[in-house]
Design an enzyme around this catalytic site. Sequence first.
Site, PDB file in Angstrom:
ATOM      1  CB  THR A   1      43.325  49.589  43.432  1.00  0.00           C
ATOM      2  OG1 THR A   1      42.300  48.480  42.655  1.00  0.00           O
ATOM      3  CG2 THR A   1      43.365  49.029  44.865  1.00  0.00           C
TER       4      THR A   1
ATOM      5  CE1 TYR B   1      47.399  45.964  44.024  1.00  0.00           C
ATOM      6  CE2 TYR B   1      45.102  45.819  43.880  1.00  0.00           C
ATOM      7  CZ  TYR B   1      46.191  46.516  43.480  1.00  0.00           C
ATOM      8  OH  TYR B   1      46.377  47.573  42.808  1.00  0.00           O
TER       9      TYR B   1
HETATM   10  N1  UFG Z   1      39.547  37.590  34.146  1.00  0.00           N
HETATM   11  C1  UFG Z   1      39.176  36.444  33.475  1.00  0.00           C
HETATM   12  N2  UFG Z   1      40.061  35.683  32.706  1.00  0.00           N
HETATM   13  C2  UFG Z   1      41.275  36.029  32.828  1.00  0.00           C
HETATM   14  C3  UFG Z   1      41.789  37.166  33.675  1.00  0.00           C
HETATM   15  C4  UFG Z   1      40.694  38.072  34.288  1.00  0.00           C
HETATM   16  O1  UFG Z   1      38.024  36.216  33.558  1.00  0.00           O
HETATM   17  O2  UFG Z   1      42.362  35.224  32.222  1.00  0.00           O
HETATM   18  C5  UFG Z   1      38.189  38.716  34.799  1.00  0.00           C
HETATM   19  C6  UFG Z   1      38.721  38.693  36.191  1.00  0.00           C
HETATM   20  O3  UFG Z   1      38.265  37.721  36.843  1.00  0.00           O
HETATM   21  C7  UFG Z   1      38.086  39.939  36.380  1.00  0.00           C
HETATM   22  C8  UFG Z   1      38.113  40.753  34.865  1.00  0.00           C
HETATM   23  O4  UFG Z   1      38.551  39.695  34.145  1.00  0.00           O
HETATM   24  O5  UFG Z   1      36.503  39.736  36.444  1.00  0.00           O
HETATM   25  C9  UFG Z   1      39.321  41.682  35.056  1.00  0.00           C
HETATM   26  O6  UFG Z   1      40.578  41.120  35.483  1.00  0.00           O
HETATM   27  P1  UFG Z   1      41.878  41.788  35.778  1.00  0.00           P
HETATM   28  O7  UFG Z   1      42.919  40.818  36.126  1.00  0.00           O
HETATM   29  O8  UFG Z   1      42.315  42.438  34.111  1.00  0.00           O
HETATM   30  O9  UFG Z   1      41.824  42.906  36.559  1.00  0.00           O
HETATM   31  P2  UFG Z   1      41.255  43.126  38.011  1.00  0.00           P
HETATM   32  O10 UFG Z   1      40.073  43.637  37.855  1.00  0.00           O
HETATM   33  O11 UFG Z   1      41.483  41.942  38.866  1.00  0.00           O
HETATM   34  O12 UFG Z   1      42.356  44.068  38.728  1.00  0.00           O
HETATM   35  C10 UFG Z   1      42.620  45.221  38.258  1.00  0.00           C
HETATM   36  C11 UFG Z   1      44.126  45.549  38.588  1.00  0.00           C
HETATM   37  C12 UFG Z   1      44.119  45.660  39.906  1.00  0.00           C
HETATM   38  C13 UFG Z   1      42.860  46.711  40.416  1.00  0.00           C
HETATM   39  C14 UFG Z   1      41.615  46.297  39.824  1.00  0.00           C
HETATM   40  C15 UFG Z   1      40.711  47.461  40.429  1.00  0.00           C
HETATM   41  O13 UFG Z   1      44.868  44.556  38.056  1.00  0.00           O
HETATM   42  O14 UFG Z   1      45.249  46.431  40.362  1.00  0.00           O
HETATM   43  O15 UFG Z   1      41.781  46.163  38.590  1.00  0.00           O
HETATM   44  O16 UFG Z   1      39.320  47.023  39.580  1.00  0.00           O
HETATM   45  F1  UFG Z   1      43.078  46.664  41.885  1.00  0.00           F
END
Ligand code: UFG
Length: 326
Positions: free
Chosen positions: A117, A141
């Site tokens: 990731t 994670y």
């Molecule tokens: N976000 C919000 N509101 C929500 C959900 C997410 O504002 O309800 C924001 C998060 O803070 C983040 C962005 O949207 O800034 C993307 O969030 P996601 O949860 O969709 O994805 P992540 O970037 O946290 O994580 C994903 C995968 C991980 C991986 C990561 C690498 O779930 O497995 O991308 O970038 F590690």
Amino acid sequence: MGKTLITGGAGYIGSHTAKELASRDKDVVVLDNLSYGHRDFLQWGEFEEGDLEDRAFLKDVFARHSIDEVVHFAAFIAVGESVEKPRMYYENNVRNTLNLLGAMQDAGVGRIVFSSTAAVYGEPQTPTLAEDHPLSPLSPYAWSKRMVEQVIRDYGKAYGLKSAILRYFNAAGADPETDVGERHQPETHLIPLILHAALGIRDSIKIFGTDYATPDGTCLRDYIHVTDLAEAHALALDHLAGGGDSDIFNLGNGNGFSVREVIDMAREVTGREIPVETAERRAGDSPALVSSSEKARRVLGWRPRHADVREIIETAWRWHRKDLKR
Ligand code: UFG
């Protein structure tokens, strides 16, 4: 030619990859415990239901199938949850991967493609991240993925294990034919949650953090279409089977979109109201994760085909309406 084992093949990226590999006439075996995977995503190849915790089961799977190569997706993936429950993450993502690697070694299986990731990079020091950017995981994670990367590389040096470590940026979108798509329970990912709000399944979308040092204060992410990721796995397997060197590859489009930009684009795509609330930052989140994927292009010949975020959201929207019957 032997078979390709896909752990976590009933999950989001795993099922799209099973479809891609089957379309290339590969003999696929999906291994999944269905804790988060979906039985209706099992549409390609054979199925082995079981857990990577169970070493006897693993031994038996390798004994019963002639497996040449492994694509390892099975893992817990929620950044926020990992901060609350690190044990769960280290036991499943690290210990159970050690079981898999051990079973592979015992069975003489020497090639693996591993799902890592972009979260291993942590706080970016440059606008885009290449594979040699310093690593500083911000959550258990991300640490669990970083640890497994190291184990795989050490096994490569000592035992000759050949590996492609794929660092995904934000997987998004769905199979354009809507055979499979993104369905997490509970859902934590931005685009599905936005589409749930568009469908009225939830009241609003919460923006986690509006005070980041980014142009509009919300986090930047590099959204990459899941079928482009699936294709990269096929290319990585070919690379290793063809005698290519073990390596690490970033997989992203190289463009950062803020949470607010994604919400605005989803409003355009869906034509629906999407109410927004602002909330505190979510623990473990990086302000910006944007890739340089030049190496995957150069070495694997990978070319993302659905690089437009609008198209990514459109395919997700089609899938969600079908899946949720709306
Ligand atoms: N976000 C919000 N509101 C929500 C959900 C997410 O504002 O309800 C924001 C998060 O803070 C983040 C962005 O949207 O800034 C993307 O969030 P996601 O949860 O969709 O994805 P992540 O970037 O946290 O994580 C994903 C995968 C991980 C991986 C990561 C690498 O779930 O497995 O991308 O970038 F590690």
